[in-house]
Design an enzyme around this catalytic site. Structure first.
Site, short mmCIF file in Angstrom:
data_model
loop_
_atom_site.label_atom_id
_atom_site.label_comp_id
_atom_site.label_asym_id
_atom_site.label_seq_id
_atom_site.Cartn_x
_atom_site.Cartn_y
_atom_site.Cartn_z
CB CYS A 184 5.37 -10.36 -4.84
SG CYS A 184 6.24 -9.29 -3.69
CB CYS A 214 6.27 -10.84 -0.07
SG CYS A 214 5.32 -9.30 -0.09
CG ASP A 260 19.23 -5.68 -8.86
OD1 ASP A 260 18.20 -4.99 -8.91
OD2 ASP A 260 19.47 -6.63 -9.64
CG HIS A 287 2.85 -6.54 -1.57
ND1 HIS A 287 3.79 -7.13 -2.38
CD2 HIS A 287 1.94 -5.96 -2.41
CE1 HIS A 287 3.46 -6.95 -3.65
NE2 HIS A 287 2.34 -6.23 -3.69
CG ASN A 301 12.22 1.13 -13.12
OD1 ASN A 301 12.55 2.25 -13.48
ND2 ASN A 301 13.06 0.11 -13.09
CG HIS A 331 7.30 -5.69 -2.79
ND1 HIS A 331 6.95 -6.67 -1.85
CD2 HIS A 331 7.76 -4.65 -2.06
CE1 HIS A 331 7.20 -6.22 -0.63
NE2 HIS A 331 7.71 -5.00 -0.73
CG HIS A 370 11.79 -2.27 -6.47
ND1 HIS A 370 10.65 -2.88 -6.93
CD2 HIS A 370 12.60 -2.12 -7.55
CE1 HIS A 370 10.76 -3.11 -8.24
NE2 HIS A 370 11.95 -2.64 -8.64
CG HIS A 425 16.32 0.02 -9.19
ND1 HIS A 425 16.80 -1.21 -9.58
CD2 HIS A 425 15.00 0.03 -9.55
CE1 HIS A 425 15.83 -1.90 -10.15
NE2 HIS A 425 14.72 -1.17 -10.14
#
Ligand code: AMP
Length: 110
Positions: free
Chosen positions: A2, A5, A28, A44, A82, A93, A95, A97
């Site tokens: 991904c 990764c 971002d 991952h 999300n 993957h 995460h 924010h």
């Protein structure tokens, strides 16, 4: 592999905000706030649903340490993850924010 990764392996460049052996925080590419950082486990994990409680605990400490080092702890910030289709997860993957640097608005979700 991904995209996140590949960022961990430095096959894709990123602007690193903070890291340790388990986690990477990078800015971002399409910021939604003056400060918009993505925090990921280097290993991952598809989404929050698959995150172990041990990894979540370590990630919590990592984020708490990071916001102090980056001097955003006192003014405050928002953490969002999300999950899946309705959650709007584009990168599979896990995460967080981290949004900061302004008085953030709330709402307008649908
Ligand atoms: P999500 O929709 O929660 O999966 O969020 C994925 C986020 O990854 C979006 O905010 C994108 O702007 C961000 N993103 C995608 N590719 C990159 C990249 N190469 N470097 C930094 N951020 C990225």
């Amino acid at each position: 592999m991904c995209i996140f990764c590949k960022i961990v392996k430095q096959e894709i460049p990123s602007k690193i905000a903070y890291q340790n052996d388990q986690f990477l925080a990078f800015y971002d590419i399409s910021p939604k706030a003056p400060i918009h950082i993505l925090i990921i486990p280097k290993e991952h994990v598809d989404s929050f649903c698959d995150l172990s409680s041990d990894l979540m605990a370590a990630m919590t400490l990592f984020i708490q340490e990071m916001v102090k080092k980056l001097d955003i702890a006192d003014d405050g910030y928002r953490l969002i993850t999300n999950i899946g289709s309705d959650g709007g997860q584009e990168v599979k993957h896990m995460h967080f924010h981290l949004l900061a640097g302004a008085k953030l608005k709330w709402g307008g979700f649908v």
